[in-house]
Motif scaffolding. Structure first.
Motif, PDB file in Angstrom:
ATOM      1  N   SER A  51      91.157  16.238  67.023  1.00 27.78           N
ATOM      2  CA  SER A  51      91.347  17.681  67.021  1.00 27.78           C
ATOM      3  C   SER A  51      92.121  18.073  68.273  1.00 27.78           C
ATOM      4  O   SER A  51      91.716  17.767  69.384  1.00 27.78           O
ATOM      5  CB  SER A  51      89.979  18.372  67.010  1.00 27.78           C
ATOM      6  OG  SER A  51      90.154  19.764  67.080  1.00 27.78           O
ATOM      7  N   HIS A  76      94.324  21.377  70.031  1.00 27.34           N
ATOM      8  CA  HIS A  76      94.544  22.817  69.966  1.00 27.34           C
ATOM      9  C   HIS A  76      95.879  23.133  70.614  1.00 27.34           C
ATOM     10  O   HIS A  76      96.347  22.403  71.487  1.00 27.34           O
ATOM     11  CB  HIS A  76      93.424  23.548  70.712  1.00 27.34           C
ATOM     12  CG  HIS A  76      92.077  23.275  70.126  1.00 27.34           C
ATOM     13  ND1 HIS A  76      91.374  24.224  69.444  1.00 27.34           N
ATOM     14  CD2 HIS A  76      91.322  22.152  70.088  1.00 27.34           C
ATOM     15  CE1 HIS A  76      90.228  23.710  69.031  1.00 27.34           C
ATOM     16  NE2 HIS A  76      90.178  22.444  69.409  1.00 27.34           N
ATOM     17  N   TYR A  84      93.254  29.502  63.876  1.00 31.28           N
ATOM     18  CA  TYR A  84      92.018  30.255  64.072  1.00 31.28           C
ATOM     19  C   TYR A  84      92.321  31.508  64.865  1.00 31.28           C
ATOM     20  O   TYR A  84      93.310  31.576  65.575  1.00 31.28           O
ATOM     21  CB  TYR A  84      90.910  29.415  64.706  1.00 31.28           C
ATOM     22  CG  TYR A  84      91.188  28.803  66.068  1.00 31.28           C
ATOM     23  CD1 TYR A  84      90.998  29.524  67.238  1.00 31.28           C
ATOM     24  CD2 TYR A  84      91.592  27.480  66.181  1.00 31.28           C
ATOM     25  CE1 TYR A  84      91.214  28.953  68.487  1.00 31.28           C
ATOM     26  CE2 TYR A  84      91.822  26.892  67.414  1.00 31.28           C
ATOM     27  CZ  TYR A  84      91.623  27.640  68.568  1.00 31.28           C
ATOM     28  OH  TYR A  84      91.837  27.072  69.796  1.00 31.28           O
ATOM     29  N   ALA A 138      96.555  27.586  77.509  1.00 28.71           N
ATOM     30  CA  ALA A 138      95.335  27.572  76.693  1.00 28.71           C
ATOM     31  C   ALA A 138      94.468  28.792  76.992  1.00 28.71           C
ATOM     32  O   ALA A 138      93.905  29.406  76.089  1.00 28.71           O
ATOM     33  CB  ALA A 138      94.555  26.284  76.944  1.00 28.71           C
ATOM     34  N   LEU A 189      92.600  29.724  73.473  1.00 29.02           N
ATOM     35  CA  LEU A 189      92.188  28.537  72.727  1.00 29.02           C
ATOM     36  C   LEU A 189      90.712  28.290  72.992  1.00 29.02           C
ATOM     37  O   LEU A 189      90.152  28.758  73.989  1.00 29.02           O
ATOM     38  CB  LEU A 189      93.027  27.330  73.139  1.00 29.02           C
ATOM     39  CG  LEU A 189      94.532  27.447  72.881  1.00 29.02           C
ATOM     40  CD1 LEU A 189      95.223  26.128  73.181  1.00 29.02           C
ATOM     41  CD2 LEU A 189      94.831  27.888  71.454  1.00 29.02           C
ATOM     42  N   GLU A 190      90.070  27.553  72.107  1.00 31.36           N
ATOM     43  CA  GLU A 190      88.618  27.346  72.188  1.00 31.36           C
ATOM     44  C   GLU A 190      88.204  26.776  73.544  1.00 31.36           C
ATOM     45  O   GLU A 190      88.889  25.938  74.123  1.00 31.36           O
ATOM     46  CB  GLU A 190      88.148  26.442  71.055  1.00 31.36           C
ATOM     47  CG  GLU A 190      88.262  27.133  69.714  1.00 31.36           C
ATOM     48  CD  GLU A 190      87.773  26.286  68.558  1.00 31.36           C
ATOM     49  OE1 GLU A 190      87.456  25.092  68.756  1.00 31.36           O
ATOM     50  OE2 GLU A 190      87.715  26.821  67.450  1.00 31.36           O
ATOM     51  N   TYR A 202      88.078  23.003  74.240  1.00 30.54           N
ATOM     52  CA  TYR A 202      89.381  22.388  74.454  1.00 30.54           C
ATOM     53  C   TYR A 202      89.906  22.702  75.852  1.00 30.54           C
ATOM     54  O   TYR A 202      90.471  21.843  76.522  1.00 30.54           O
ATOM     55  CB  TYR A 202      90.378  22.839  73.381  1.00 30.54           C
ATOM     56  CG  TYR A 202      91.671  22.065  73.456  1.00 30.54           C
ATOM     57  CD1 TYR A 202      91.700  20.716  73.127  1.00 30.54           C
ATOM     58  CD2 TYR A 202      92.841  22.666  73.883  1.00 30.54           C
ATOM     59  CE1 TYR A 202      92.875  19.985  73.211  1.00 30.54           C
ATOM     60  CE2 TYR A 202      94.022  21.938  73.966  1.00 30.54           C
ATOM     61  CZ  TYR A 202      94.030  20.604  73.629  1.00 30.54           C
ATOM     62  OH  TYR A 202      95.192  19.885  73.723  1.00 30.54           O
TER      63      TYR A 202
END
Length: 141
Positions: free
Chosen positions: A7, A9, A74, A119, A124-125, A128
């Motif tokens: 995964s 991002h 997302y 990020a 971003l999450e 991450y």
């Protein structure tokens, strides 16, 4: 052995042929001579992307290449992406096995800061972003 799903991002940007040539040149995918030749003869976007996806081993060099990736957006109101690419330093064979090119190449301090700040700026999450903070950085001696 099954290939591990990774995964990653990121942020998707839409680039034209000139934008790709600039990016691929700045990241070392194309040397200046190749980029100049493609630019001079007006290579179309498909040719540029195809050349940038050539396996590193076939080009006899280390560094990055483009890898087509699946994207799952997302966040509210995110458009669906048809085609996306990521810069990678590994070759993926037709059988989906990962062929390491020369071990892990840590990002430069400058590039690591760009990744980390981008990020955060693009929300971003958190997991991450924490991963990015944990990466070792290359600092020339």
């Amino acid at each position: 052995a099954a290939m591990e799903i990774v995964s990653v991002h990121g942020v998707c940007l839409e680039l034209d042929a000139e934008g790709w040539l600039k990016l691929l040149g700045s990241e070392g995918v194309f040397d200046p001579g190749i980029a100049a030749s493609l630019r001079q003869r007006g290579a179309d976007l498909d040719e540029i992307l195809d050349l940038a996806q050539a396996p590193l081993r076939s080009r006899g060099r280390r560094g990055y290449r483009l890898q087509r990736v699946d994207v799952e957006a997302y966040g509210a109101g995110m458009p669906q992406v048809d085609v996306a690419f990521a810069l990678t330093d590994v070759d993926v064979s037709p059988g989906n096995s990962v062929l390491p090119t020369a071990g892990f190449n840590p990002p430069s301090e400058r590039y690591w800061r760009l990744l980390r700040n981008g990020a955060r700026r693009h929300s971003l999450e958190g997991d991450y972003r924490s991963f990015l903070w944990s990466l070792p950085r290359f600092s020339p001696s």
